[in-house]
Design an enzyme around this catalytic site. Structure first.
Site, PDB file in Angstrom:
ATOM      1  N   TYR A   1       0.832  -1.207   0.000  1.00 54.19           N
ATOM      2  CA  TYR A   1       0.000   0.000   0.000  1.00 54.19           C
ATOM      3  C   TYR A   1       0.867   1.257   0.000  1.00 54.19           C
ATOM      4  O   TYR A   1       1.058   1.908   1.020  1.00 54.19           O
ATOM      5  CB  TYR A   1      -0.985  -0.029   1.166  1.00 54.19           C
ATOM      6  CG  TYR A   1      -2.062  -1.068   0.941  1.00 54.19           C
ATOM      7  CD1 TYR A   1      -3.236  -0.739   0.264  1.00 54.19           C
ATOM      8  CD2 TYR A   1      -1.887  -2.392   1.340  1.00 54.19           C
ATOM      9  CE1 TYR A   1      -4.205  -1.690   0.005  1.00 54.19           C
ATOM     10  CE2 TYR A   1      -2.853  -3.356   1.086  1.00 54.19           C
ATOM     11  CZ  TYR A   1      -4.001  -3.003   0.421  1.00 54.19           C
ATOM     12  OH  TYR A   1      -4.962  -3.943   0.160  1.00 54.19           O
TER      13      TYR A   1
ATOM     14  N   ARG B   1       1.952   7.026   6.983  1.00 53.07           N
ATOM     15  CA  ARG B   1       2.849   6.291   7.892  1.00 53.07           C
ATOM     16  C   ARG B   1       3.903   7.250   8.441  1.00 53.07           C
ATOM     17  O   ARG B   1       4.245   7.216   9.618  1.00 53.07           O
ATOM     18  CB  ARG B   1       3.524   5.148   7.133  1.00 53.07           C
ATOM     19  CG  ARG B   1       2.561   4.046   6.730  1.00 53.07           C
ATOM     20  CD  ARG B   1       3.290   2.813   6.236  1.00 53.07           C
ATOM     21  NE  ARG B   1       3.656   2.846   4.833  1.00 53.07           N
ATOM     22  CZ  ARG B   1       2.941   2.327   3.841  1.00 53.07           C
ATOM     23  NH1 ARG B   1       1.784   1.747   4.107  1.00 53.07           N
ATOM     24  NH2 ARG B   1       3.363   2.366   2.603  1.00 53.07           N
TER      25      ARG B   1
ATOM     26  N   ASP C   1      -4.664  -8.544  11.529  1.00 46.95           N
ATOM     27  CA  ASP C   1      -5.190  -8.707  10.170  1.00 46.95           C
ATOM     28  C   ASP C   1      -5.801 -10.097  10.043  1.00 46.95           C
ATOM     29  O   ASP C   1      -5.355 -11.045  10.690  1.00 46.95           O
ATOM     30  CB  ASP C   1      -4.096  -8.513   9.118  1.00 46.95           C
ATOM     31  CG  ASP C   1      -4.677  -8.169   7.737  1.00 46.95           C
ATOM     32  OD1 ASP C   1      -4.686  -6.969   7.379  1.00 46.95           O
ATOM     33  OD2 ASP C   1      -5.135  -9.094   7.029  1.00 46.95           O
TER      34      ASP C   1
ATOM     35  N   ALA D   1       7.230  -6.336  17.376  1.00 48.49           N
ATOM     36  CA  ALA D   1       5.811  -5.966  17.419  1.00 48.49           C
ATOM     37  C   ALA D   1       5.033  -7.269  17.590  1.00 48.49           C
ATOM     38  O   ALA D   1       5.587  -8.354  17.390  1.00 48.49           O
ATOM     39  CB  ALA D   1       5.403  -5.257  16.135  1.00 48.49           C
TER      40      ALA D   1
ATOM     41  N   ASP E   1      -7.756   0.966   9.262  1.00 50.30           N
ATOM     42  CA  ASP E   1      -7.542   1.103   7.814  1.00 50.30           C
ATOM     43  C   ASP E   1      -8.235  -0.052   7.082  1.00 50.30           C
ATOM     44  O   ASP E   1      -7.580  -0.899   6.467  1.00 50.30           O
ATOM     45  CB  ASP E   1      -6.027   1.114   7.526  1.00 50.30           C
ATOM     46  CG  ASP E   1      -5.714   1.394   6.061  1.00 50.30           C
ATOM     47  OD1 ASP E   1      -6.607   1.861   5.326  1.00 50.30           O
ATOM     48  OD2 ASP E   1      -4.562   1.134   5.656  1.00 50.30           O
TER      49      ASP E   1
ATOM     50  N   CYS F   1     -10.482   3.984   2.075  1.00 49.60           N
ATOM     51  CA  CYS F   1      -9.931   4.055   0.721  1.00 49.60           C
ATOM     52  C   CYS F   1     -11.033   3.886  -0.319  1.00 49.60           C
ATOM     53  O   CYS F   1     -10.765   3.632  -1.485  1.00 49.60           O
ATOM     54  CB  CYS F   1      -8.839   3.007   0.535  1.00 49.60           C
ATOM     55  SG  CYS F   1      -9.401   1.343   0.862  1.00 49.60           S
TER      56      CYS F   1
HETATM   57  N1  SAH Z   1      -2.773  -0.576   6.627  1.00 47.63           N
HETATM   58  C1  SAH Z   1      -2.259  -1.459   5.624  1.00 47.63           C
HETATM   59  C2  SAH Z   1      -3.211  -1.688   4.485  1.00 47.63           C
HETATM   60  C3  SAH Z   1      -4.555  -2.268   4.886  1.00 47.63           C
HETATM   61  S1  SAH Z   1      -5.446  -2.983   3.562  1.00 47.63           S
HETATM   62  C4  SAH Z   1      -0.909  -0.914   5.111  1.00 47.63           C
HETATM   63  O1  SAH Z   1      -0.611   0.274   5.311  1.00 47.63           O
HETATM   64  O2  SAH Z   1      -0.155  -1.678   4.494  1.00 47.63           O
HETATM   65  C5  SAH Z   1      -6.773  -3.742   4.382  1.00 47.63           C
HETATM   66  C6  SAH Z   1      -6.423  -5.003   5.152  1.00 47.63           C
HETATM   67  O3  SAH Z   1      -7.587  -5.425   5.848  1.00 47.63           O
HETATM   68  C7  SAH Z   1      -5.980  -6.199   4.322  1.00 47.63           C
HETATM   69  O4  SAH Z   1      -4.720  -6.609   4.742  1.00 47.63           O
HETATM   70  C8  SAH Z   1      -7.023  -7.301   4.628  1.00 47.63           C
HETATM   71  O5  SAH Z   1      -6.439  -8.603   4.761  1.00 47.63           O
HETATM   72  C9  SAH Z   1      -7.540  -6.842   5.962  1.00 47.63           C
HETATM   73  N2  SAH Z   1      -8.886  -7.281   6.355  1.00 47.63           N
HETATM   74  C10 SAH Z   1     -10.001  -7.380   5.604  1.00 47.63           C
HETATM   75  N3  SAH Z   1     -11.058  -7.726   6.372  1.00 47.63           N
HETATM   76  C11 SAH Z   1     -10.592  -7.841   7.633  1.00 47.63           C
HETATM   77  C12 SAH Z   1     -11.204  -8.145   8.881  1.00 47.63           C
HETATM   78  N4  SAH Z   1     -12.512  -8.391   8.982  1.00 47.63           N
HETATM   79  N5  SAH Z   1     -10.425  -8.172   9.980  1.00 47.63           N
HETATM   80  C13 SAH Z   1      -9.105  -7.908   9.907  1.00 47.63           C
HETATM   81  N6  SAH Z   1      -8.484  -7.613   8.755  1.00 47.63           N
HETATM   82  C14 SAH Z   1      -9.211  -7.574   7.628  1.00 47.63           C
END
Ligand code: SAH
Length: 390
Positions: free
Chosen positions: A202, A209, A247, A267, A294, A334
């Protein structure tokens, strides 16, 4: 290459001349010739004046995507010029990384094509039949200008079906490694080319970040929900925070752990559904100084907008009890469909329902290598609210 002409209804050329690149079905008066899906066409105003050159596909809601307002050939040299213009912008707005979105579709004058550069490799997304047809030209242009070791296409968007295309993945040039090593702000990451989401990393959150890293104090507790491969958490950990990343995707949290080891950081990574986990953490009385939310776009259409709205409400509602007075909450979305004002309304509902005050410290957007073209509102998709809890 030109296969026909599209004549617009009265006055419909105005927005195109003002740089909005999409033409709707209802704006077309007549299609001359028999352009096949993805063909190049010339666009004319009702009065007969030339408007531009674009690609045509009879199927989708937006049959024409305009490439140029000039009467110019759409050839390899055209793509080279567009690419060079996009690269010169990136040179001004991106530093300290080799992961850059070098082409952001409409914003860079190439509707339907996304190109991310990860070190020596490129990962592309093709969204329209037009860009599918023009592939030989833009592929040659990418090779000519950047000479990459490999180009991978990851066109997995369901939206391709509206264009009469199937979602698919293929190597377009050279050989792709399973993981591409990149760096960002001095941190090392691996971009998974096989199972990664979207193009694998991403990039659009880079500046957010960095904004987080500037504000974190050593010893603070950070909860990074929807952490993917852990980028936000690792910025926080490097700033001295205790980060927990959650995640749902086991491959993502496993790679996040690998990222932590590569960067000699610590972490905690949890594979769980963030919605359920938040409620459980509340039951355990957990507290954090920062919570980052996010979630994925979920809403791809207007109809799905409400479900995303309520997902955000739920996340904020359940995150608030985990934040003490003065705690910080970062809410990102997003999804283009959920605009900033709806986001603000949704977050306000959640904090009102919890009886907590929330102050907005800042609002931020996608990193500037995903340029937001004002005349093309659809190009603003990532919004982040930086909130302080009372
Ligand atoms: N913050 C991250 C990007 C997040 S993208 C970065 O900066 O790299 C959204 C993420 O949400 C994905 O990794 C996807 O696997 C996760 N996701 C989707 N549904 C979810 C849920 N119900 N619980 C936890 N994670 C989830």
């Amino acid at each position: 290459m030109l296969e026909g002409r599209v004549i617009l209804k009265q006055g419909r050329e105005k927005k195109l001349r003002h740089l909005y690149p999409w033409i709707q079905q209802g704006e077309i008066a007549e299609v001359q010739g028999s352009p096949t899906p993805g063909a190049l066409v010339q666009v004319y105003a009702k009065e007969g004046n030339f408007v531009g050159v674009g690609t045509y596909n009879p199927k989708p809601r937006f049959p024409v995507r305009l490439l140029s307002l000039q009467e110019e050939p759409i050839d390899q040299a055209f793509f080279v010029r567009r690419l060079q213009r996009a690269l010169s912008l990136r040179q001004k707005v991106v530093s300290d990384t080799n992961a850059v979105r070098i082409l952001f579709g409409e914003s860079d004058g190439i509707p339907g094509l996304i190109v991310d550069q990860f070190g020596d490799y490129l990962v592309v997304q093709v969204r329209t039949a037009g860009m599918e047809r023009l592939k030989p030209l833009w592929l040659s242009a990418l090779s000519e200008v950047l000479n990459p070791k490999g180009i991978l296409e990851r066109s997995e968007m369901e939206s391709r079906r509206e264009e009469g295309l199937c979602p698919h993945t293929q190597t377009l040039l050279g050989e792709m490694p399973e993981y591409i090593p990149i760096h960002e702000s001095g941190l090392e990451f691996l971009v998974p080319t096989q199972w990664g989401l979207k193009t694998g990393f991403y990039i659009d959150q880079r500046d957010n970040r960095r904004q987080l890293a500037r504000q974190i104090q050593p010893g603070e507790r950070v909860l990074d929900l929807f952490c993917y491969t852990g980028a936000f958490s690792l910025y926080a950990a490097r700033a001295g925070a205790q980060a927990v990343g959650v995640d749902i995707l086991p491959d993502a949290t496993a790679l996040a752990q690998r990222h932590a080891e590569m960067n000699h950081l610590e972490a905690t990574w949890l594979t769980a559904n963030a919605f359920d986990w938040l409620v459980e953490a509340q039951g355990r009385g957990e507290q954090y100084d920062w919570i980052l939310l996010d979630p994925p776009a979920i809403a791809k259409t207007r109809g799905q907008r409400d479900s995303l709205k309520w997902a955000i409400w739920k996340l904020v509602y359940n995150a608030l009890p985990l934040l003490p007075e003065g705690g910080r909450l970062v809410v990102c979305s997003c999804a283009y469909q959920l605009d900033l004002s709806i986001m603000i309304d949704t977050v306000r509902l959640a904090c009102t329902d919890r009886g907590r005050a929330l102050w907005v410290d800042d609002v931020s957007f996608q990193s500037p290598d995903h340029p937001f073209l004002l005349q093309f509102p659809e190009s603003l998709y990532l919004k982040c609210l930086w909130l302080r809890v009372g």
